[in-house]
Enzyme design. Sequence first.
Site, PDB file in Angstrom:
ATOM      1  N   LEU B  80      29.901  32.381  34.883  1.00  0.00           N
ATOM      2  CA  LEU B  80      28.635  33.123  34.712  1.00  0.00           C
ATOM      3  C   LEU B  80      28.670  34.329  35.636  1.00  0.00           C
ATOM      4  O   LEU B  80      27.959  34.374  36.627  1.00  0.00           O
ATOM      5  CB  LEU B  80      27.450  32.242  35.091  1.00  0.00           C
ATOM      6  CG  LEU B  80      26.966  31.230  34.076  1.00  0.00           C
ATOM      7  CD1 LEU B  80      27.919  30.067  33.990  1.00  0.00           C
ATOM      8  CD2 LEU B  80      25.600  30.741  34.447  1.00  0.00           C
ATOM      9  N   ALA B  81      29.502  35.277  35.312  1.00  0.00           N
ATOM     10  CA  ALA B  81      29.675  36.418  36.200  1.00  0.00           C
ATOM     11  C   ALA B  81      29.661  37.667  35.335  1.00  0.00           C
ATOM     12  O   ALA B  81      30.673  38.348  35.183  1.00  0.00           O
ATOM     13  CB  ALA B  81      30.979  36.271  36.976  1.00  0.00           C
ATOM     14  N   GLU B  82      28.496  37.942  34.776  1.00  0.00           N
ATOM     15  CA  GLU B  82      28.397  38.974  33.740  1.00  0.00           C
ATOM     16  C   GLU B  82      28.820  40.350  34.238  1.00  0.00           C
ATOM     17  O   GLU B  82      29.416  41.127  33.488  1.00  0.00           O
ATOM     18  CB  GLU B  82      26.967  39.037  33.194  1.00  0.00           C
ATOM     19  CG  GLU B  82      26.551  37.823  32.363  1.00  0.00           C
ATOM     20  CD  GLU B  82      26.076  36.621  33.190  1.00  0.00           C
ATOM     21  OE1 GLU B  82      26.134  36.693  34.436  1.00  0.00           O
ATOM     22  OE2 GLU B  82      25.651  35.623  32.595  1.00  0.00           O
ATOM     23  N   ASP B 107      19.266  39.499  27.322  1.00  0.00           N
ATOM     24  CA  ASP B 107      18.665  39.544  28.670  1.00  0.00           C
ATOM     25  C   ASP B 107      19.760  39.563  29.736  1.00  0.00           C
ATOM     26  O   ASP B 107      19.612  40.191  30.778  1.00  0.00           O
ATOM     27  CB  ASP B 107      17.782  38.313  28.887  1.00  0.00           C
ATOM     28  CG  ASP B 107      16.802  38.082  27.751  1.00  0.00           C
ATOM     29  OD1 ASP B 107      15.605  38.207  27.968  1.00  0.00           O
ATOM     30  OD2 ASP B 107      17.256  37.779  26.628  1.00  0.00           O
ATOM     31  N   PHE B 108      20.859  38.846  29.471  1.00  0.00           N
ATOM     32  CA  PHE B 108      21.920  38.732  30.479  1.00  0.00           C
ATOM     33  C   PHE B 108      22.753  40.017  30.578  1.00  0.00           C
ATOM     34  O   PHE B 108      23.503  40.193  31.526  1.00  0.00           O
ATOM     35  CB  PHE B 108      22.835  37.527  30.189  1.00  0.00           C
ATOM     36  CG  PHE B 108      22.068  36.257  29.898  1.00  0.00           C
ATOM     37  CD1 PHE B 108      20.824  36.045  30.459  1.00  0.00           C
ATOM     38  CD2 PHE B 108      22.577  35.295  29.042  1.00  0.00           C
ATOM     39  CE1 PHE B 108      20.095  34.892  30.188  1.00  0.00           C
ATOM     40  CE2 PHE B 108      21.862  34.146  28.762  1.00  0.00           C
ATOM     41  CZ  PHE B 108      20.621  33.930  29.327  1.00  0.00           C
ATOM     42  N   HIS B 151      14.249  35.356  28.301  1.00  0.00           N
ATOM     43  CA  HIS B 151      15.169  34.816  27.289  1.00  0.00           C
ATOM     44  C   HIS B 151      14.799  35.257  25.877  1.00  0.00           C
ATOM     45  O   HIS B 151      15.123  34.576  24.909  1.00  0.00           O
ATOM     46  CB  HIS B 151      15.196  33.281  27.344  1.00  0.00           C
ATOM     47  CG  HIS B 151      16.104  32.737  28.413  1.00  0.00           C
ATOM     48  ND1 HIS B 151      15.828  32.824  29.738  1.00  0.00           N
ATOM     49  CD2 HIS B 151      17.307  32.103  28.333  1.00  0.00           C
ATOM     50  CE1 HIS B 151      16.799  32.262  30.441  1.00  0.00           C
ATOM     51  NE2 HIS B 151      17.722  31.821  29.618  1.00  0.00           N
TER      52      HIS B 151
HETATM   53  C1  TPP Z   1      22.703  35.422  34.146  1.00  0.00           C
HETATM   54  C2  TPP Z   1      22.595  34.315  33.173  1.00  0.00           C
HETATM   55  N1  TPP Z   1      23.681  33.991  32.430  1.00  0.00           N
HETATM   56  C3  TPP Z   1      23.610  32.976  31.544  1.00  0.00           C
HETATM   57  C4  TPP Z   1      22.451  32.264  31.400  1.00  0.00           C
HETATM   58  C5  TPP Z   1      22.361  31.095  30.410  1.00  0.00           C
HETATM   59  N2  TPP Z   1      22.299  29.852  31.160  1.00  0.00           N
HETATM   60  C6  TPP Z   1      21.145  29.262  31.458  1.00  0.00           C
HETATM   61  S1  TPP Z   1      21.324  27.930  32.439  1.00  0.00           S
HETATM   62  C7  TPP Z   1      22.999  28.102  32.439  1.00  0.00           C
HETATM   63  C8  TPP Z   1      23.850  27.149  33.219  1.00  0.00           C
HETATM   64  C9  TPP Z   1      23.573  27.246  34.656  1.00  0.00           C
HETATM   65  O1  TPP Z   1      24.366  26.347  35.326  1.00  0.00           O
HETATM   66  P1  TPP Z   1      24.056  25.965  36.825  1.00  0.00           P
HETATM   67  O2  TPP Z   1      23.704  27.185  37.613  1.00  0.00           O
HETATM   68  O3  TPP Z   1      25.172  25.145  37.302  1.00  0.00           O
HETATM   69  O4  TPP Z   1      22.719  25.114  36.725  1.00  0.00           O
HETATM   70  P2  TPP Z   1      22.522  23.735  35.944  1.00  0.00           P
HETATM   71  O5  TPP Z   1      22.004  24.109  34.586  1.00  0.00           O
HETATM   72  O6  TPP Z   1      23.809  23.028  35.890  1.00  0.00           O
HETATM   73  O7  TPP Z   1      21.475  23.043  36.722  1.00  0.00           O
HETATM   74  C10 TPP Z   1      23.379  29.198  31.673  1.00  0.00           C
HETATM   75  C11 TPP Z   1      24.744  29.609  31.430  1.00  0.00           C
HETATM   76  C12 TPP Z   1      21.339  32.645  32.177  1.00  0.00           C
HETATM   77  N3  TPP Z   1      20.153  32.039  32.078  1.00  0.00           N
HETATM   78  N4  TPP Z   1      21.446  33.653  33.063  1.00  0.00           N
END
Ligand code: TPP
Lengths: 324, 348
Positions: B80-82, B107-108, B151
């Site tokens: 998750l490193a946009e 949004d991302f 979102h």
């Molecule tokens: C910047 C961003 N990228 C992608 C998303 C989509 N997204 C929502 S929750 C999530 C997973 C997050 O994982 P983590 O931080 O480990 O938290 P967990 O859900 O495991 O509690 C993703 C990819 C987002 N909300 N924000």
Amino acid sequence: MNIVAKTRRDMLFSMLRIRRVQERIEADYMQDRMKTPVHLCVGQEAIAAGVCATLRRDDSIQSNHRSHGHYLAKGGNLPALIAELHCRSTGCSKGYGGSMHVVDVSVGHLGTSSIVGGGIPIGTGIGLAFQMQKSDKVSVIFFGDGAADEGVLYESLNYAMLKKLPVVFVLEDNHWAVCSPRSTRQVADNVFLKGAAKDLLFAAKIDGNDAALVYQTAKKAVDRARKGQGPSFIVCDTYRILGHAGCKAQDPAGYRDTCEIDAWACKCPVDTFRAACLADGTVDQALLDEWERDIASEIEAAFRFALESPLPGPQDLHKHLFSE
Amino acid sequence: MPWSRIATDQNEPEFFRENELPGRRITYAEAIREGLRQALALDERVFVMGQGVDDPSGMFGATRNLHQEFGRDRVFDTPLAETALTGIAVGAAMAGQRPVYFHNRPDFLYLAMDQIVNHAAKWSYMFGGAVNVPLVLWACIGRGWGSAAQHSQANQGMFMHAPGLKLVMPSTCYDAKGLMLAAIKDPNPVLIIEHRFNFKQKGLVPEEMYTVPLGKGVVRRPGKDVTVVGVSHLAMDAFHAAQELAAESGIDAEVIDPRTLRPLDEELILESVRKTGRLVVADTGWKTGGVTAEIAAMVAEKAFKYLRAPIKRVAAPDLPTPSGHTLESAYYIGQPDIKKAMIEVMAE
Ligand SMILES: Cc1ncc(C[n+]2csc(CCOP(=O)(O)OP(=O)(O)O)c2C)c(N)n1
């Protein structure tokens, strides 16, 4: 470090209450009355409860999309949370926010971002404000292993170390980001565990399902922050028992091994800590039974409150864009 | 989130079709997936990346199981490193690859704004054309079930503002595939913004590879009384509104689907306005400084003397999306709003 009996009792109560609230939301979700994408924290309760047990009411937390446990552990209002999930005007965000955007300013909870990593620099900035105000308040940031992928964590930690900010970074490593295992996203333990000098950053990696250990580690970090000695970084190893979002029935099959889920279910933080508290006499069965009754009726009342509360309407749409 | 329970798949309406190859009926997701699959098979420089492209839902089905066929070297999950990953895609594109980077929400993309606007969109110009960036970015607007402020943003207006970036918003299965292939083929950065509502459609899609040209809009319904430009799923809403109005009051609207916002098919819109003298522009994004503002300004500049009534805009109110369902229904615009706007411009 021994934890006094009252603190242990409070922690166990907090964990149980978070668990029961999650279970109720889970059980009701298919009714479609909560029209909001819920992210449940079953299996991760020890982190919210253990860390928040070290905090004062005027300390601050930043949370993420998996928000309910942090909110409740910090003392957030339960009926207002449940009303928010039901999109009601009496919700903590008046129906504008939903499950991913909860807030309770009265307990130092200034709102939640659903952008992964969004709360990390904000929590750092709250720490900066506390420092500028010469207070001994502490800012805690809860975030997941997914958020640890984001560059903003590095930038915020660097700044917190530079300014010796009273910030505790709490990484809840639940091994998954939606359906992506950590191994497809990170190569090894987070660099901050090995990278920074001890006086710049207190760093620890612990079993996040061990409530007592979470408390003890967080206590060190929070004391350090209160004394103006700078930030800490705590990695809590844990596991997300339910799916990423929604209820059990909505967790897609096949992306993770059911043995993995079962193994972690055996390490349930609530069961473990309850057993320990029973064994050492912190609580007895009669007290536990009383708590269960109290929690059940509190939850019942919160859901009733939510369902009886008014829904916002078109006349509310344009409110709150700016503060008056 | 029971998106799937909100409405079942629907066939696309029998709108006006011109120059389309014959096809068979498949879903929107299958159409995109087929385009990607063909591009991956044809050109080994093409690769697909993004958070969750290889998970069971596979980007609402658009990338599902492609990693099984092409391997995880070419279809892979990302951290998750946009910000960094966008720059990494930009670098790979400059150095000869053809990345297609998926995000499940636009949004991302705000996290990647620096690499998109400061870097990808400027690179060709800044170096006098020495280096180009053949990059495709894809994201899908969410709506409903309390998706809320972070979102569900229809932020195409932000990206339409940036020179050097092509901006695509398809509305049919046919175009979703053809525009995806055109975007991959294009030597420039192209952003495709989809809408979750489109994924409920089934349409006629040729099995073979084809491209739909970037910068060419299409008439979805010919008419003589009023021009309606509808962006993304609002092209369908405009079509239905026009059909209703024709049946109820004999008003004959011409519905235009621009398909790409940058480059914009100005001539198609102008030609229609010269004929009808009336214009309604509908977009899912915010009103101020957005897509409807740009299209209305363009027509006011270039076809003012043909206008017989003030231009009407139908756009999202200038507010973050609220989460509660009652607030959502007050917030969103669609078919009834477009119909009302058409009636109003006709009354002028
Ligand atoms: C910047 C961003 N990228 C992608 C998303 C989509 N997204 C929502 S929750 C999530 C997973 C997050 O994982 P983590 O931080 O480990 O938290 P967990 O859900 O495991 O509690 C993703 C990819 C987002 N909300 N924000």
